[in-house]
Design a protein around this motif. Sequence first.
Motif, PDB file in Angstrom:
ATOM      1  N   PRO A 127       0.802  -1.233   0.000  1.00  0.00           N
ATOM      2  CA  PRO A 127       0.000   0.000   0.000  1.00  0.00           C
ATOM      3  C   PRO A 127       0.830   1.275   0.000  1.00  0.00           C
ATOM      4  N   ASP A 128       2.110   1.166   0.315  1.00  0.00           N
ATOM      5  CA  ASP A 128       2.963   2.356   0.288  1.00  0.00           C
ATOM      6  C   ASP A 128       3.336   2.761  -1.139  1.00  0.00           C
ATOM      7  N   ALA A 129       3.168   1.859  -2.092  1.00  0.00           N
ATOM      8  CA  ALA A 129       3.454   2.181  -3.488  1.00  0.00           C
ATOM      9  C   ALA A 129       2.354   3.073  -4.046  1.00  0.00           C
ATOM     10  N   SER A 130       2.654   3.750  -5.130  1.00  0.00           N
ATOM     11  CA  SER A 130       1.662   4.638  -5.741  1.00  0.00           C
ATOM     12  C   SER A 130       0.571   3.827  -6.413  1.00  0.00           C
ATOM     13  N   ASP A 131      -0.608   4.442  -6.551  1.00  0.00           N
ATOM     14  CA  ASP A 131      -1.703   3.776  -7.251  1.00  0.00           C
ATOM     15  C   ASP A 131      -1.324   3.460  -8.691  1.00  0.00           C
ATOM     16  N   VAL A 132      -0.526   4.319  -9.301  1.00  0.00           N
ATOM     17  CA  VAL A 132      -0.105   4.076 -10.685  1.00  0.00           C
ATOM     18  C   VAL A 132       0.708   2.793 -10.769  1.00  0.00           C
ATOM     19  N   ALA A 227     -11.707  -0.663   3.090  1.00  0.00           N
ATOM     20  CA  ALA A 227     -10.686   0.172   2.471  1.00  0.00           C
ATOM     21  C   ALA A 227     -10.504  -0.224   1.014  1.00  0.00           C
ATOM     22  N   PRO A 228     -10.302   0.725   0.115  1.00  0.00           N
ATOM     23  CA  PRO A 228     -10.112   0.379  -1.297  1.00  0.00           C
ATOM     24  C   PRO A 228      -8.796  -0.355  -1.510  1.00  0.00           C
ATOM     25  N   ASP A 229      -8.781  -1.235  -2.485  1.00  0.00           N
ATOM     26  CA  ASP A 229      -7.592  -2.024  -2.772  1.00  0.00           C
ATOM     27  C   ASP A 229      -7.630  -2.425  -4.239  1.00  0.00           C
ATOM     28  N   PHE A 230      -6.566  -3.070  -4.694  1.00  0.00           N
ATOM     29  CA  PHE A 230      -6.511  -3.597  -6.050  1.00  0.00           C
ATOM     30  C   PHE A 230      -6.681  -5.104  -5.972  1.00  0.00           C
ATOM     31  N   GLY A 231      -7.758  -5.621  -6.546  1.00  0.00           N
ATOM     32  CA  GLY A 231      -8.027  -7.047  -6.527  1.00  0.00           C
ATOM     33  C   GLY A 231      -7.644  -7.710  -7.834  1.00  0.00           C
ATOM     34  N   MET A 232      -8.025  -8.974  -7.982  1.00  0.00           N
ATOM     35  CA  MET A 232      -7.724  -9.696  -9.212  1.00  0.00           C
ATOM     36  C   MET A 232      -8.539  -9.183 -10.387  1.00  0.00           C
TER      37      MET A 232
END
Length: 251
Positions: A127-132, A227-232
């Motif tokens: 989560p410390d990485a950028s959304d990009v 919390a929002p996240d990036f899923g599959m």
Amino acid sequence: MTRPAFPGATSISALAVYDGVAPDGLAGGAPHLHTVSAEAYLVVAGHGRLHTIDGAGTFAERPLAPGDLVWFAPGVIHRAVNDGGLAVRVIMQNAGLPEAGDAVMTFPDDVLADPGRYADAAELPGPDASDVDRLAAAHARRDLAVEGYLALFGDAAEDGGAVDRGRLARLHARAAALVRPRVPEWRDRWRDGAVAAALETGERLDALDAGRDAGMGAAGVAEASGAPDFGMCGRLRRYDTTRLDPTGGDR
């Protein structure tokens, strides 16, 4: 007092399916299967398609539009295709198990055969990485899963041909081997979740049958945020539906 269990010991999340385009020209998420948990999609916005390969190797494509509800058994390979603004509510059986790794993406066979390579391919930046950067990694992971997914069709992939059953059986075996080390922990989650919820219903029925209070005097209300996240399959907001004790720990 513990908060009440979410209905059916299920879990729910809000999913906005990726709109980035995979190498085969389709926008959407990473094809994958769950080994022990059924899943349902309730479409709330946009349009798309659901690609599935069932246990017998039958491929199907179903259109998705607002109001549609589709669900599938453990083991069904599924791929969400986004044709424009596709958003769904995902309902998962066995809350806690899917979040603990009950999903195997359809990476190429050489990746599935090596747990270390699989873990590296499946991992996203923290989560410390950028959304990009996280989105780029999610797309790269999706593209690798699509590569393995298309390989299941063999030489007939471009013609929409049948799934190669031998390749599908090998993927099932690889998936089982990958998740096997997690089974003892999953069994504990299952007992504390779905089994406990089913037994509680039985206890309430027994109480009613005996003319006693079935627990209504201790009834409570719960709510959850995610919390929002990036899923599959896309940008995901998971809601914590586990039951907590008064100190805030898992039951």
